[in-house]
Write a protein that holds these residues in place. Structure first.
Motif, PDB file in Angstrom:
ATOM      1  N   PHE A  90       0.831  -1.221   0.000  1.00 52.80           N
ATOM      2  CA  PHE A  90       0.000   0.000   0.000  1.00 52.80           C
ATOM      3  C   PHE A  90       0.859   1.263   0.000  1.00 52.80           C
ATOM      4  CE2 PHE A  90      -2.018   3.291   2.710  1.00 52.80           C
ATOM      5  CZ  PHE A  90      -2.970   3.727   1.793  1.00 52.80           C
ATOM      6  N   GLU A  91       1.759   1.305   0.951  1.00 54.42           N
ATOM      7  CA  GLU A  91       2.580   2.516   1.125  1.00 54.42           C
ATOM      8  C   GLU A  91       3.412   2.808  -0.130  1.00 54.42           C
ATOM      9  OE1 GLU A  91       5.724   4.000   4.565  1.00 54.42           O
ATOM     10  OE2 GLU A  91       5.694   1.885   4.019  1.00 54.42           O
ATOM     11  N   ILE A  92       3.994   1.759  -0.683  1.00 50.62           N
ATOM     12  CA  ILE A  92       4.873   1.960  -1.854  1.00 50.62           C
ATOM     13  C   ILE A  92       4.042   2.319  -3.083  1.00 50.62           C
ATOM     14  CG2 ILE A  92       6.663   0.927  -3.303  1.00 50.62           C
ATOM     15  CD1 ILE A  92       7.331  -0.985  -0.982  1.00 50.62           C
ATOM     16  N   ALA A  93       2.953   1.593  -3.315  1.00 45.15           N
ATOM     17  CA  ALA A  93       2.124   1.852  -4.511  1.00 45.15           C
ATOM     18  C   ALA A  93       1.565   3.269  -4.469  1.00 45.15           C
ATOM     19  CB  ALA A  93       0.991   0.829  -4.603  1.00 45.15           C
ATOM     20  N   LYS A  94       1.085   3.680  -3.299  1.00 42.20           N
ATOM     21  CA  LYS A  94       0.491   5.022  -3.165  1.00 42.20           C
ATOM     22  C   LYS A  94       1.545   6.090  -3.471  1.00 42.20           C
ATOM     23  CE  LYS A  94      -2.400   7.610   0.100  1.00 42.20           C
ATOM     24  NZ  LYS A  94      -1.700   8.721   0.685  1.00 42.20           N
ATOM     25  N   ALA A  95       2.727   5.929  -2.892  1.00 47.95           N
ATOM     26  CA  ALA A  95       3.776   6.940  -3.078  1.00 47.95           C
ATOM     27  C   ALA A  95       4.175   7.052  -4.557  1.00 47.95           C
ATOM     28  CB  ALA A  95       4.993   6.590  -2.219  1.00 47.95           C
ATOM     29  N   TYR A  96       4.304   5.936  -5.239  1.00 56.47           N
ATOM     30  CA  TYR A  96       4.741   5.978  -6.644  1.00 56.47           C
ATOM     31  C   TYR A  96       3.617   6.499  -7.545  1.00 56.47           C
ATOM     32  CZ  TYR A  96       9.388   4.142  -5.983  1.00 56.47           C
ATOM     33  OH  TYR A  96      10.708   4.022  -5.613  1.00 56.47           O
ATOM     34  N   LEU A  97       2.381   6.114  -7.275  1.00 56.05           N
ATOM     35  CA  LEU A  97       1.268   6.649  -8.089  1.00 56.05           C
ATOM     36  C   LEU A  97       1.172   8.156  -7.909  1.00 56.05           C
ATOM     37  CD1 LEU A  97      -1.421   3.890  -7.440  1.00 56.05           C
ATOM     38  CD2 LEU A  97      -0.456   4.474  -9.678  1.00 56.05           C
ATOM     39  N   GLU A  98       1.287   8.613  -6.662  1.00 59.46           N
ATOM     40  CA  GLU A  98       1.193  10.061  -6.399  1.00 59.46           C
ATOM     41  C   GLU A  98       2.316  10.831  -7.087  1.00 59.46           C
ATOM     42  OE1 GLU A  98      -1.328  10.194  -2.228  1.00 59.46           O
ATOM     43  OE2 GLU A  98       0.849  10.121  -2.101  1.00 59.46           O
ATOM     44  N   ALA A  99       3.456  10.159  -7.261  1.00 57.31           N
ATOM     45  CA  ALA A  99       4.574  10.815  -7.951  1.00 57.31           C
ATOM     46  C   ALA A  99       4.476  10.657  -9.470  1.00 57.31           C
ATOM     47  CB  ALA A  99       5.897  10.250  -7.437  1.00 57.31           C
ATOM     48  N   GLY A 100       3.382  10.040  -9.934  1.00 57.84           N
ATOM     49  CA  GLY A 100       3.140   9.984 -11.382  1.00 57.84           C
ATOM     50  C   GLY A 100       3.782   8.810 -12.101  1.00 57.84           C
ATOM     51  N   PHE A 101       4.060   7.721 -11.356  1.00 59.84           N
ATOM     52  CA  PHE A 101       4.627   6.529 -12.006  1.00 59.84           C
ATOM     53  C   PHE A 101       3.519   5.502 -12.269  1.00 59.84           C
ATOM     54  CE2 PHE A 101       8.274   8.279  -9.740  1.00 59.84           C
ATOM     55  CZ  PHE A 101       9.289   8.169 -10.692  1.00 59.84           C
ATOM     56  N   ASN A 102       3.656   4.739 -13.354  1.00 60.88           N
ATOM     57  CA  ASN A 102       2.807   3.563 -13.564  1.00 60.88           C
ATOM     58  C   ASN A 102       3.310   2.439 -12.666  1.00 60.88           C
ATOM     59  OD1 ASN A 102       1.191   4.589 -15.836  1.00 60.88           O
ATOM     60  ND2 ASN A 102       3.160   4.611 -16.903  1.00 60.88           N
ATOM     61  N   VAL A 103       2.370   1.653 -12.152  1.00 65.09           N
ATOM     62  CA  VAL A 103       2.705   0.644 -11.144  1.00 65.09           C
ATOM     63  C   VAL A 103       2.148  -0.730 -11.549  1.00 65.09           C
ATOM     64  CG1 VAL A 103       2.158  -0.088  -8.767  1.00 65.09           C
ATOM     65  CG2 VAL A 103       2.797   2.296  -9.215  1.00 65.09           C
ATOM     66  N   LEU A 104       2.979  -1.756 -11.357  1.00 59.49           N
ATOM     67  CA  LEU A 104       2.475  -3.137 -11.348  1.00 59.49           C
ATOM     68  C   LEU A 104       2.717  -3.653  -9.940  1.00 59.49           C
ATOM     69  CD1 LEU A 104       1.428  -5.822 -12.470  1.00 59.49           C
ATOM     70  CD2 LEU A 104       3.754  -6.330 -13.253  1.00 59.49           C
ATOM     71  N   CYS A 105       1.641  -3.915  -9.206  1.00 60.95           N
ATOM     72  CA  CYS A 105       1.744  -4.333  -7.805  1.00 60.95           C
ATOM     73  C   CYS A 105       1.459  -5.824  -7.689  1.00 60.95           C
ATOM     74  CB  CYS A 105       0.731  -3.540  -6.964  1.00 60.95           C
ATOM     75  SG  CYS A 105       0.888  -3.842  -5.198  1.00 60.95           S
ATOM     76  N   ILE A 119      -6.125   3.224  -3.019  1.00 54.62           N
ATOM     77  CA  ILE A 119      -5.283   3.024  -4.213  1.00 54.62           C
ATOM     78  C   ILE A 119      -6.101   3.253  -5.488  1.00 54.62           C
ATOM     79  CG2 ILE A 119      -3.988   1.296  -5.559  1.00 54.62           C
ATOM     80  CD1 ILE A 119      -2.379   2.334  -3.204  1.00 54.62           C
ATOM     81  N   VAL A 120      -7.330   2.773  -5.516  1.00 55.32           N
ATOM     82  CA  VAL A 120      -8.185   3.006  -6.695  1.00 55.32           C
ATOM     83  C   VAL A 120      -8.354   4.507  -6.912  1.00 55.32           C
ATOM     84  CG1 VAL A 120     -10.518   2.738  -7.649  1.00 55.32           C
ATOM     85  CG2 VAL A 120      -9.407   0.815  -6.495  1.00 55.32           C
ATOM     86  N   ARG A 121      -8.614   5.242  -5.832  1.00 56.75           N
ATOM     87  CA  ARG A 121      -8.825   6.697  -5.952  1.00 56.75           C
ATOM     88  C   ARG A 121      -7.537   7.404  -6.400  1.00 56.75           C
ATOM     89  NH1 ARG A 121     -12.551   5.961  -1.517  1.00 56.75           N
ATOM     90  NH2 ARG A 121     -10.832   6.002  -0.058  1.00 56.75           N
ATOM     91  N   VAL A 122      -6.423   7.017  -5.798  1.00 60.98           N
ATOM     92  CA  VAL A 122      -5.154   7.668  -6.147  1.00 60.98           C
ATOM     93  C   VAL A 122      -4.798   7.378  -7.609  1.00 60.98           C
ATOM     94  CG1 VAL A 122      -2.663   7.683  -5.674  1.00 60.98           C
ATOM     95  CG2 VAL A 122      -4.282   7.717  -3.784  1.00 60.98           C
ATOM     96  N   ALA A 123      -5.026   6.148  -8.048  1.00 59.34           N
ATOM     97  CA  ALA A 123      -4.722   5.797  -9.445  1.00 59.34           C
ATOM     98  C   ALA A 123      -5.596   6.619 -10.387  1.00 59.34           C
ATOM     99  CB  ALA A 123      -4.915   4.304  -9.676  1.00 59.34           C
ATOM    100  N   ARG A 124      -6.875   6.731 -10.047  1.00 56.24           N
ATOM    101  CA  ARG A 124      -7.778   7.530 -10.903  1.00 56.24           C
ATOM    102  C   ARG A 124      -7.316   8.979 -10.962  1.00 56.24           C
ATOM    103  NH1 ARG A 124     -13.505   5.513  -8.488  1.00 56.24           N
ATOM    104  NH2 ARG A 124     -13.689   3.568  -9.658  1.00 56.24           N
ATOM    105  N   ALA A 125      -6.986   9.539  -9.793  1.00 60.99           N
ATOM    106  CA  ALA A 125      -6.600  10.955  -9.741  1.00 60.99           C
ATOM    107  C   ALA A 125      -5.293  11.207 -10.490  1.00 60.99           C
ATOM    108  CB  ALA A 125      -6.467  11.405  -8.279  1.00 60.99           C
ATOM    109  N   SER A 126      -4.382  10.226 -10.431  1.00 61.37           N
ATOM    110  CA  SER A 126      -3.070  10.427 -11.071  1.00 61.37           C
ATOM    111  C   SER A 126      -3.136  10.195 -12.576  1.00 61.37           C
ATOM    112  CB  SER A 126      -2.039   9.469 -10.460  1.00 61.37           C
ATOM    113  OG  SER A 126      -2.315   8.142 -10.880  1.00 61.37           O
ATOM    114  N   GLY A 127      -4.166   9.454 -13.017  1.00 62.90           N
ATOM    115  CA  GLY A 127      -4.239   9.094 -14.441  1.00 62.90           C
ATOM    116  C   GLY A 127      -3.215   8.038 -14.820  1.00 62.90           C
TER     117      GLY A 127
END
Ligand code: NAI
Length: 377
Positions: A90-105, A119-127
């Motif tokens: 959670f912590e790692i995925a959220k931080a990387y999505l917020e910084a604008g990286f694509n993630v495979l978790c 995480i769903v909300r953060v991914a949506r907001a980050s695009g």
């Protein structure tokens, strides 16, 4: 076309899933292994990344250092894979999505439903893309099964039966081995042992092939080795939103079963059967007819199954190439041509909601529960 730049967190030397990601990401020349924080021990992680060809200045000691090092680089990574133990996802995925990286978790995406929804909300907001590694869904013959269901080739699905039951934690004399013990320790594994570890692959597969979502469930869980606080065996009955009846058995004490992941889908006009130990064949039986074996790589497959069949018919393909198929779909998505079928954060949170519903059900002697996360009710 220039290769995409890929980074990895976790998956250090000797890890279980790390090699499959490295083989998968690099199988098709789509990704260059550009950065890594591979181990919970910084020096070992740095050294191992460099032995794998990562440049010294991008062989990081931990994921925070990697985030700081990558975020302002003009050639920063296009995708980061998170293959660390569950509680860190959670912590790692959220931080990387917020910084604008694509993630495979890796799965399970998070430990709690609240984290999953976040995480769903953060991914949506980050695009940005947040994929979850339900890699079995990328076997060509699983894609064929899904396409056949979608095309109505077995009629409306009445019943899906799936197992992910192995025997690798069945030796009571080995139960205290630290590599085994943490999986049944709530402080490390969360609310569920075997269901959260393997059962969710089977549950995702049922949704994936049936093209439907799990709505409600009833569970029985047992710790057959009494020292375990979390279940090593679970039987889950479920209903899908479209009415399909589901049965799922997951176990880690089924001695004699090896990988033990299989699925059968029974429709009004036919049935399908697939097993991970023989992933290149799909068994199809039309009502009143003989069973046919559909082979990976043969003519006449559905487009998605054909696209993901790599080598000629009857030549084995296996797990690393299924993971490679996830990376192919990720490369397409990163390049702006997303394909249907890449497991995402919504799939991730649905799994966690099902895990928590199953635990609640088992504690309430099997009382049926809503299996959906609140955001999808
Ligand atoms: P493992 O225990 O074999 O390896 C974990 C690796 O992560 C080690 O190299 C460790 O040093 C490293 N690590 C731990 N904490 C870290 C941190 N904070 N930063 C950087 N590296 C760190 O674990 P395994 O079995 O490889 O599992 C990892 C994840 O992959 C789990 O979430 C598991 O559920 C998932 N998994 C998924 C599979 C699939 O089929 N999709 C199959 C096996 C595991």
């Amino acid at each position: 076309m220039a290769k995409l730049k890929w980074g990895m967190i976790g998956g250090g030397e000797g890890s279980q899933i790390g090699p499959a990601h490295r083989l998968g990401a690099q199988a098709d020349g789509l990704f260059e292994f550009a950065a890594g924080a591979l181990d919970h021990r910084p020096e070992e992680g740095r050294a191992y990344a460099q032995r794998l060809g990562v440049p010294a200045d991008r062989a990081y000691g931990d994921w925070q250092e990697m985030l700081a090092g990558e975020k302002d680089r003009p050639d920063r990574i296009d995708l980061v894979t998170i293959a660390t133990p569950n509680a860190t996802h959670f912590e790692i995925a959220k931080a990387y999505l917020e910084a604008g990286f694509n993630v495979l978790c890796e799965k399970p995406m998070t430990m709690t439903v609240e984290e999953g929804e976040e995480i769903v909300r953060v991914a949506r907001a980050s695009g940005k893309i947040c994929a979850v590694n339900y890699c079995y869904s990328a076997y060509p013959m699983v894609r064929q099964a899904r396409a056949m269901v979608r095309a109505g080739e077995i009629g409306k699905v009445r019943l899906v039966v799936t197992n992910f039951s192995h025997g690798h934690h069945g030796d009571a004399t080995d139960a205290d081995n630290p590599r085994v013990r943490w999986r049944y320790d709530p402080a490390m594994a969360g609310v569920s042992g075997q269901f959260a570890d393997c059962g969710i692959h089977a549950l995702h597969m049922a949704s994936f092939i049936c093209d439907d979502e799990v709505a409600t469930l009833s569970a029985d869980m047992a710790s057959t080795i009494p020292s375990r606080q979390l279940e090593d065996d679970a039987m889950v009955n479920f209903r899908m939103e479209g009415g399909t009846v589901g049965r799922l058995w997951t176990s880690s004490v089924a001695i004699g079963r090896q990988h033990g992941f299989d699925i059968q889908v029974f429709g009004e006009t036919g049935g399908l059967r697939w097993a991970s130990e023989h992933p290149n064949q799909l068994f199809y039986t039309p009502v009143g007819g003989r069973t046919q074996i559909i082979e990976k790589g043969e003519g006449g497959l559905h487009e998605d199954a054909m696209r993901l069949s790599r080598v000629a018919i009857a030549h084995p393909e296996g797990f690393p190439l299924a993971v490679a198929n996830i990376y192919c779909d990720l490369a397409d998505a990163i390049r702006g041509e997303p394909r249907d079928g890449l497991p995402n954060a919504a799939d991730g949170v649905r799994s966690i909601a099902a895990v928590h519903a199953a635990v609640a059900s088992a504690r309430a002697e099997g009382a049926w529960q809503d299996a959906r996360p609140p955001m999808f009710r």
